[in-house]
Design a protein around this motif. Structure first.
Motif, PDB file in Angstrom:
ATOM      1  N   ALA A   1      -1.602   8.874   8.195  1.00 25.70           N
ATOM      2  CA  ALA A   1      -2.616   8.527   9.189  1.00 25.70           C
ATOM      3  C   ALA A   1      -2.061   7.548  10.218  1.00 25.70           C
ATOM      4  CB  ALA A   1      -3.839   7.931   8.489  1.00 25.70           C
ATOM      5  N   GLN A   2      -1.263   6.590   9.790  1.00 28.63           N
ATOM      6  CA  GLN A   2      -0.657   5.657  10.739  1.00 28.63           C
ATOM      7  C   GLN A   2       0.330   6.357  11.657  1.00 28.63           C
ATOM      8  OE1 GLN A   2       1.000   2.505   8.425  1.00 28.63           O
ATOM      9  NE2 GLN A   2      -1.004   1.690   7.784  1.00 28.63           N
ATOM     10  N   ALA A   3       1.064   7.338  11.122  1.00 27.76           N
ATOM     11  CA  ALA A   3       2.016   8.073  11.953  1.00 27.76           C
ATOM     12  C   ALA A   3       1.304   8.909  13.012  1.00 27.76           C
ATOM     13  CB  ALA A   3       2.886   8.963  11.068  1.00 27.76           C
ATOM     14  N   GLU A   4       0.146   9.468  12.729  1.00 34.41           N
ATOM     15  CA  GLU A   4      -0.596  10.251  13.719  1.00 34.41           C
ATOM     16  C   GLU A   4      -1.191   9.377  14.810  1.00 34.41           C
ATOM     17  OE1 GLU A   4      -3.490  12.423  11.604  1.00 34.41           O
ATOM     18  OE2 GLU A   4      -2.075  13.814  10.640  1.00 34.41           O
ATOM     19  N   GLN A   5      -1.623   8.160  14.481  1.00 30.97           N
ATOM     20  CA  GLN A   5      -2.233   7.278  15.457  1.00 30.97           C
ATOM     21  C   GLN A   5      -1.201   6.629  16.382  1.00 30.97           C
ATOM     22  OE1 GLN A   5      -4.559   4.477  13.309  1.00 30.97           O
ATOM     23  NE2 GLN A   5      -6.040   6.001  12.549  1.00 30.97           N
ATOM     24  N   ALA A   6       0.006   6.423  15.944  1.00 27.41           N
ATOM     25  CA  ALA A   6       1.027   5.762  16.772  1.00 27.41           C
ATOM     26  C   ALA A   6       1.539   6.731  17.840  1.00 27.41           C
ATOM     27  CB  ALA A   6       2.174   5.286  15.903  1.00 27.41           C
ATOM     28  N   PRO A   7       1.788   6.265  19.196  1.00 30.06           N
ATOM     29  CA  PRO A   7       2.335   7.153  20.248  1.00 30.06           C
ATOM     30  C   PRO A   7       3.786   7.495  19.968  1.00 30.06           C
ATOM     31  CG  PRO A   7       2.187   4.898  21.032  1.00 30.06           C
ATOM     32  CD  PRO A   7       1.523   4.912  19.695  1.00 30.06           C
ATOM     33  N   GLY A   8       4.210   8.649  20.476  1.00 37.92           N
ATOM     34  CA  GLY A   8       5.590   9.082  20.282  1.00 37.92           C
ATOM     35  C   GLY A   8       6.543   8.312  21.167  1.00 37.92           C
ATOM     36  N   PRO A   9       7.838   8.341  20.927  1.00 36.61           N
ATOM     37  CA  PRO A   9       8.822   7.603  21.737  1.00 36.61           C
ATOM     38  C   PRO A   9       8.987   8.167  23.130  1.00 36.61           C
ATOM     39  CG  PRO A   9       9.900   8.931  20.046  1.00 36.61           C
ATOM     40  CD  PRO A   9       8.434   8.967  19.745  1.00 36.61           C
ATOM     41  N   SER A  10       8.861   9.490  23.311  1.00 36.31           N
ATOM     42  CA  SER A  10       9.038  10.073  24.645  1.00 36.31           C
ATOM     43  C   SER A  10       7.877   9.705  25.551  1.00 36.31           C
ATOM     44  CB  SER A  10       9.153  11.596  24.522  1.00 36.31           C
ATOM     45  OG  SER A  10       7.977  12.123  23.902  1.00 36.31           O
ATOM     46  N   GLY A  11       6.666   9.722  25.040  1.00 38.80           N
ATOM     47  CA  GLY A  11       5.510   9.364  25.860  1.00 38.80           C
ATOM     48  C   GLY A  11       5.544   7.917  26.267  1.00 38.80           C
ATOM     49  N   ALA A  12       5.999   7.044  25.416  1.00 42.02           N
ATOM     50  CA  ALA A  12       6.060   5.627  25.770  1.00 42.02           C
ATOM     51  C   ALA A  12       7.099   5.391  26.846  1.00 42.02           C
ATOM     52  CB  ALA A  12       6.365   4.801  24.530  1.00 42.02           C
ATOM     53  N   ALA A  13       8.237   6.072  26.757  1.00 37.27           N
ATOM     54  CA  ALA A  13       9.283   5.882  27.765  1.00 37.27           C
ATOM     55  C   ALA A  13       8.851   6.441  29.107  1.00 37.27           C
ATOM     56  CB  ALA A  13      10.572   6.552  27.310  1.00 37.27           C
ATOM     57  N   GLY A  14       8.167   7.600  29.117  1.00 35.98           N
ATOM     58  CA  GLY A  14       7.735   8.188  30.376  1.00 35.98           C
ATOM     59  C   GLY A  14       6.690   7.349  31.068  1.00 35.98           C
ATOM     60  N   SER A  15       5.830   6.681  30.345  1.00 33.68           N
ATOM     61  CA  SER A  15       4.791   5.895  30.976  1.00 33.68           C
ATOM     62  C   SER A  15       5.295   4.571  31.495  1.00 33.68           C
ATOM     63  CB  SER A  15       3.653   5.658  29.980  1.00 33.68           C
ATOM     64  OG  SER A  15       4.164   4.931  28.856  1.00 33.68           O
ATOM     65  N   GLU A  16       6.380   4.059  30.897  1.00 38.15           N
ATOM     66  CA  GLU A  16       6.856   2.746  31.304  1.00 38.15           C
ATOM     67  C   GLU A  16       8.096   2.820  32.210  1.00 38.15           C
ATOM     68  OE1 GLU A  16       5.453   0.537  27.141  1.00 38.15           O
ATOM     69  OE2 GLU A  16       7.545   0.468  27.826  1.00 38.15           O
ATOM     70  N   GLY A  17       9.048   3.721  31.980  1.00 39.63           N
ATOM     71  CA  GLY A  17      10.309   3.721  32.727  1.00 39.63           C
ATOM     72  C   GLY A  17      10.331   4.618  33.945  1.00 39.63           C
ATOM     73  N   THR A  18       9.433   5.607  34.081  1.00 40.43           N
ATOM     74  CA  THR A  18       9.471   6.548  35.190  1.00 40.43           C
ATOM     75  C   THR A  18       8.336   6.236  36.171  1.00 40.43           C
ATOM     76  OG1 THR A  18      10.345   8.229  33.718  1.00 40.43           O
ATOM     77  CG2 THR A  18       9.444   8.986  35.821  1.00 40.43           C
ATOM     78  N   ALA A  19       8.653   6.118  37.508  1.00 41.72           N
ATOM     79  CA  ALA A  19       7.638   5.829  38.520  1.00 41.72           C
ATOM     80  C   ALA A  19       6.924   7.102  38.903  1.00 41.72           C
ATOM     81  CB  ALA A  19       8.292   5.207  39.767  1.00 41.72           C
ATOM     82  N   PRO A  20       5.672   7.023  39.347  1.00 41.09           N
ATOM     83  CA  PRO A  20       4.939   8.242  39.734  1.00 41.09           C
ATOM     84  C   PRO A  20       5.506   8.834  41.028  1.00 41.09           C
ATOM     85  CG  PRO A  20       3.640   6.276  40.185  1.00 41.09           C
ATOM     86  CD  PRO A  20       4.827   5.828  39.409  1.00 41.09           C
ATOM     87  N   ALA A  21       5.462  10.146  41.139  1.00 40.91           N
ATOM     88  CA  ALA A  21       6.017  10.848  42.316  1.00 40.91           C
ATOM     89  C   ALA A  21       5.095  10.665  43.524  1.00 40.91           C
ATOM     90  CB  ALA A  21       6.180  12.333  41.993  1.00 40.91           C
ATOM     91  N   ASP A  22       5.722  10.578  44.783  1.00 39.52           N
ATOM     92  CA  ASP A  22       4.961  10.398  46.022  1.00 39.52           C
ATOM     93  C   ASP A  22       4.679  11.769  46.621  1.00 39.52           C
ATOM     94  OD1 ASP A  22       3.780   9.574  48.300  1.00 39.52           O
ATOM     95  OD2 ASP A  22       5.538   8.511  49.101  1.00 39.52           O
ATOM     96  N   PRO A  23       3.404  12.135  46.809  1.00 39.91           N
ATOM     97  CA  PRO A  23       3.127  13.489  47.349  1.00 39.91           C
ATOM     98  C   PRO A  23       3.602  13.676  48.794  1.00 39.91           C
ATOM     99  CG  PRO A  23       1.116  12.193  47.222  1.00 39.91           C
ATOM    100  CD  PRO A  23       2.173  11.395  46.541  1.00 39.91           C
TER     101      PRO A  23
END
Length: 231
Positions: free
Chosen positions: A192-214
């Motif tokens: 249950a704890q493993a399902e609730q915790a975010p994955g490593p790829s999602g955490a890196a994408g939300s913090e290290g990658t800037a949003p694209a400019d349209p």
């Protein structure tokens, strides 16, 4: 036919001569202790912890050579609101071996296995009054009692041993079930704890990658190409 005169004397002398030529087998006691069989009736040992002062051995003794004294003690209730109980406490247990005829009735009738035969036999005294041995001496003889003989291969297991084994198996099964349930609960909590915790790829994408400019990338430098000369 009448016997030959003197034939009996000759036979006796022949037996004497044959015995004189054989090796002696006399045991040099007390330098050499005899090897007694395990069920020898030497003396009676007392296992005091098993005695409940039921007085059955003293009543059944045909020589009245067993002397027992006791008193009553009050045992408090095991649970709150329960009733107090009384029990007999052994004060004296003595056997007069000057009267004992080693019949073994006291050992046979004891319902709690408190009396046993011991192969000890060296307890002679110079005074007959000293042959009355108290419970301390009887307790010392208890440690010389040999172990009971082994059961036959096809004999049925004693009820006491079977009941103890059944209780031990039941307790072991309960402990094993509790351990398995605890392991399963721990595994479920970890999943249950493993399902609730975010994955490593999602955490890196939300913090290290800037949003694209349209609107596309912006160029801060002015255009210095051939079409865009200096103004």
């Amino acid at each position: 036919m009448s016997p030959i005169p003197g034939s009996g004397l000759a036979k006796g002398l022949a037996v004497t001569l044959r015995t004189m030529t054989k090796k002696t087998v006399t045991a040099q006691y007390p330098d050499v202790q005899p090897e007694l069989p395990p069920r020898s009736r030497g003396v009676i040992g007392l296992f005091e912890e098993n005695c409940t002062v039921c007085m059955l051995c003293a009543r059944e003794c045909p020589d009245w050579c067993i002397y027992i004294d006791s008193h009553k003690e009050t045992v408090p209730a095991a649970v709150e609101g329960g009733r107090e109980r009384s029990r007999n406490v052994l004060d004296r247990f003595a056997i007069d071996f000057s009267l004992c005829m080693y019949c073994g009735i006291c050992i046979e009738v004891c319902p709690f296995d408190a009396l046993f035969w011991s192969p000890e036999f060296e307890y002679a005294e110079t005074d007959i009054h000293e042959l009355t041995h108290e419970r301390d001496k009887l307790r010392e003889w208890m440690w010389t009692v040999p172990a009971p003989p082994a059961l036959d291969p096809g004999a049925e297991e004693p009820k006491e041993v079977a009941a103890a084994r059944k209780a031990a198996d039941k307790l072991a099964a309960a402990q094993a079930a509790e351990a398995a349930a605890a392991q399963q609960t721990a595994a479920e909590q970890a999943a249950a704890q493993a399902e609730q915790a975010p994955g490593p790829s999602g955490a890196a994408g939300s913090e290290g990658t800037a949003p694209a400019d349209p609107t596309g990338p912006s160029d801060p430098t002015p255009n210095s190409g051939p079409e865009g000369g200096q103004a």
